[in-house]
Design a protein around this motif. Structure first.
Motif, mmCIF file in Angstrom:
data_model
loop_
_atom_site.group_PDB
_atom_site.id
_atom_site.type_symbol
_atom_site.label_atom_id
_atom_site.label_comp_id
_atom_site.label_asym_id
_atom_site.label_seq_id
_atom_site.Cartn_x
_atom_site.Cartn_y
_atom_site.Cartn_z
ATOM 1 N N ARG A 48 0.821 -1.212 0.000
ATOM 2 C CA ARG A 48 0.000 0.000 0.000
ATOM 3 C C ARG A 48 0.854 1.261 0.000
ATOM 4 O O ARG A 48 1.885 1.336 0.652
ATOM 5 C CB ARG A 48 -0.933 0.013 1.211
ATOM 6 C CG ARG A 48 -1.903 -1.137 1.220
ATOM 7 C CD ARG A 48 -2.905 -1.003 0.079
ATOM 8 N NE ARG A 48 -3.667 -2.221 -0.070
ATOM 9 C CZ ARG A 48 -3.822 -2.876 -1.204
ATOM 10 N NH1 ARG A 48 -3.283 -2.440 -2.291
ATOM 11 N NH2 ARG A 48 -4.535 -3.973 -1.266
ATOM 12 N N GLY A 49 0.364 2.242 -0.715
ATOM 13 C CA GLY A 49 1.031 3.529 -0.771
ATOM 14 C C GLY A 49 0.467 4.469 0.278
ATOM 15 O O GLY A 49 -0.256 4.059 1.197
ATOM 16 N N ASN A 55 -7.300 7.336 -5.192
ATOM 17 C CA ASN A 55 -6.726 8.660 -4.933
ATOM 18 C C ASN A 55 -5.313 8.785 -5.511
ATOM 19 O O ASN A 55 -4.909 9.873 -5.916
ATOM 20 C CB ASN A 55 -6.736 8.966 -3.443
ATOM 21 C CG ASN A 55 -8.132 9.260 -2.945
ATOM 22 O OD1 ASN A 55 -8.990 9.702 -3.705
ATOM 23 N ND2 ASN A 55 -8.377 9.003 -1.676
ATOM 24 N N GLN A 56 -4.578 7.695 -5.550
ATOM 25 C CA GLN A 56 -3.264 7.717 -6.201
ATOM 26 C C GLN A 56 -3.425 8.011 -7.689
ATOM 27 O O GLN A 56 -2.702 8.844 -8.250
ATOM 28 C CB GLN A 56 -2.567 6.358 -6.065
ATOM 29 C CG GLN A 56 -2.111 6.005 -4.690
ATOM 30 C CD GLN A 56 -1.513 4.605 -4.667
ATOM 31 O OE1 GLN A 56 -1.167 4.036 -5.699
ATOM 32 N NE2 GLN A 56 -1.386 4.052 -3.477
ATOM 33 N N ILE A 57 -4.384 7.321 -8.295
ATOM 34 C CA ILE A 57 -4.598 7.483 -9.731
ATOM 35 C C ILE A 57 -5.079 8.896 -10.049
ATOM 36 O O ILE A 57 -4.643 9.508 -11.020
ATOM 37 C CB ILE A 57 -5.589 6.417 -10.258
ATOM 38 C CG1 ILE A 57 -5.020 5.008 -10.041
ATOM 39 C CG2 ILE A 57 -5.931 6.653 -11.715
ATOM 40 C CD1 ILE A 57 -3.656 4.766 -10.671
ATOM 41 N N LEU A 106 5.868 7.832 -7.855
ATOM 42 C CA LEU A 106 6.289 6.608 -7.165
ATOM 43 C C LEU A 106 6.890 6.940 -5.809
ATOM 44 O O LEU A 106 6.568 6.292 -4.796
ATOM 45 C CB LEU A 106 7.305 5.846 -8.023
ATOM 46 C CG LEU A 106 7.831 4.541 -7.455
ATOM 47 C CD1 LEU A 106 6.721 3.492 -7.397
ATOM 48 C CD2 LEU A 106 8.996 4.035 -8.307
ATOM 49 N N ASP A 107 7.715 7.955 -5.756
ATOM 50 C CA ASP A 107 8.344 8.382 -4.508
ATOM 51 C C ASP A 107 7.300 8.847 -3.499
ATOM 52 O O ASP A 107 7.322 8.441 -2.334
ATOM 53 C CB ASP A 107 9.352 9.486 -4.790
ATOM 54 C CG ASP A 107 10.067 9.980 -3.545
ATOM 55 O OD1 ASP A 107 10.087 9.275 -2.510
ATOM 56 O OD2 ASP A 107 10.624 11.087 -3.604
ATOM 57 N N LYS A 108 6.377 9.687 -3.935
ATOM 58 C CA LYS A 108 5.371 10.222 -3.010
ATOM 59 C C LYS A 108 4.454 9.129 -2.474
ATOM 60 O O LYS A 108 4.021 9.193 -1.332
ATOM 61 C CB LYS A 108 4.551 11.326 -3.672
ATOM 62 C CG LYS A 108 5.322 12.628 -3.802
ATOM 63 C CD LYS A 108 4.388 13.776 -4.057
ATOM 64 C CE LYS A 108 5.110 15.093 -4.107
ATOM 65 N NZ LYS A 108 5.373 15.644 -2.793
ATOM 66 N N GLU A 109 4.152 8.145 -3.281
ATOM 67 C CA GLU A 109 3.238 7.085 -2.837
ATOM 68 C C GLU A 109 3.941 5.972 -2.066
ATOM 69 O O GLU A 109 3.388 5.447 -1.115
ATOM 70 C CB GLU A 109 2.473 6.495 -4.030
ATOM 71 C CG GLU A 109 1.391 7.391 -4.551
ATOM 72 C CD GLU A 109 0.343 7.757 -3.504
ATOM 73 O OE1 GLU A 109 0.051 6.948 -2.585
ATOM 74 O OE2 GLU A 109 -0.193 8.871 -3.593
ATOM 75 N N PHE A 110 5.131 5.594 -2.462
ATOM 76 C CA PHE A 110 5.764 4.414 -1.872
ATOM 77 C C PHE A 110 7.129 4.668 -1.238
ATOM 78 O O PHE A 110 7.658 3.800 -0.544
ATOM 79 C CB PHE A 110 5.910 3.320 -2.944
ATOM 80 C CG PHE A 110 4.599 2.871 -3.513
ATOM 81 C CD1 PHE A 110 3.816 1.946 -2.839
ATOM 82 C CD2 PHE A 110 4.132 3.389 -4.703
ATOM 83 C CE1 PHE A 110 2.600 1.535 -3.350
ATOM 84 C CE2 PHE A 110 2.915 2.989 -5.233
ATOM 85 C CZ PHE A 110 2.149 2.066 -4.557
ATOM 86 N N GLY A 111 7.706 5.837 -1.458
ATOM 87 C CA GLY A 111 9.056 6.119 -0.974
ATOM 88 C C GLY A 111 9.204 6.117 0.535
ATOM 89 O O GLY A 111 10.255 5.759 1.058
ATOM 90 N N LYS A 112 8.169 6.519 1.230
ATOM 91 C CA LYS A 112 8.234 6.570 2.695
ATOM 92 C C LYS A 112 8.339 5.166 3.300
ATOM 93 O O LYS A 112 9.151 4.921 4.189
ATOM 94 C CB LYS A 112 6.990 7.285 3.218
ATOM 95 C CG LYS A 112 6.968 7.528 4.693
ATOM 96 C CD LYS A 112 5.736 8.364 5.023
ATOM 97 C CE LYS A 112 5.473 8.452 6.503
ATOM 98 N NZ LYS A 112 4.237 9.185 6.788
ATOM 99 N N ASN A 113 7.536 4.237 2.796
ATOM 100 C CA ASN A 113 7.536 2.870 3.324
ATOM 101 C C ASN A 113 8.557 1.963 2.655
ATOM 102 O O ASN A 113 8.972 0.959 3.236
ATOM 103 C CB ASN A 113 6.143 2.249 3.173
ATOM 104 C CG ASN A 113 5.121 2.957 4.038
ATOM 105 O OD1 ASN A 113 5.443 3.466 5.107
ATOM 106 N ND2 ASN A 113 3.890 3.014 3.568
#
Length: 189
Positions: A48-49, A55-57, A106-113
């Protein structure tokens, strides 16, 4: 004198082409979209992002609209000749702008996790820009502006969505006509 020549785009291009002649890769055509495919693949695998999938799309679609609109407007207004002399749509690099939209999303959605996706996404975006120069399709300045447009398009999209989500007054609607299609975005004040 060498220092001043570095800022001359023709001089820089000649130096690049002398060091890396005849580059013909097509990886830039694929890497501009690969970070989006990676993000969708992560979703499919249950990773999950930051936001729900829809909302990602929505954020991505709005960023793409900002990016493509900006790139098209600048290209049609400036009509800069490509370094290879083929067409007058060099400035800015659309491939690079698209690659940075994909990498930044990609960074904003998945970079943190998943911090490793940052390196993968931005490496692909940088590779895309470098390839555009090595293939003599763009000046380095085209690539730099393309990268900035891509990054800022995603940033603007996320900022607007964050503001809109608080007010819950944003509506997206597809538009389909006989020879056209598009996206209607309605924001109530």
């Amino acid at each position: 004198m060498e220092y001043c020549s570095l800022f001359n785009k023709s001089y820089f291009q000649v130096q690049v082409l002398n060091r890396f002649p005849n580059v013909t890769t097509k990886i830039d055509d694929y890497f501009q979209f690969t970070p989006i495919a990676l993000g969708l693949g992560m979703q499919a695998l249950g990773r999950r992002g930051e936001h729900k999938f829809l909302n990602q799309i929505k954020r991505l679609v709005l960023a793409e609209a900002f990016c493509n609109g900006t790139v098209t407007l600048i290209k049609t207004q400036t009509k800069h000749l490509r370094p290879d002399g083929t067409t007058r749509n060099s400035f800015p690099s659309g491939h690079t702008a698209q690659a940075f939209v994909a990498a930044t999303w990609l960074d904003k959605e998945f970079g943190k996790n998943y911090p490793w996706v940052r390196y993968v996404g931005y490496s692909m975006a940088i590779t895309t820009g470098v390839c555009r120069v090595l293939k003599n399709r763009h000046w380095a300045t085209d690539v730099v502006l393309g990268a900035g447009i891509g990054f800022l398009s995603v940033d603007l999209s996320y900022r607007l969505f964050d503001r809109w989500e608080k007010k819950r007054n944003l509506i997206f609607s597809p538009m389909v006509g006989q020879d056209t299609f598009g996206l209607s975005i309605v924001y109530g004040f």
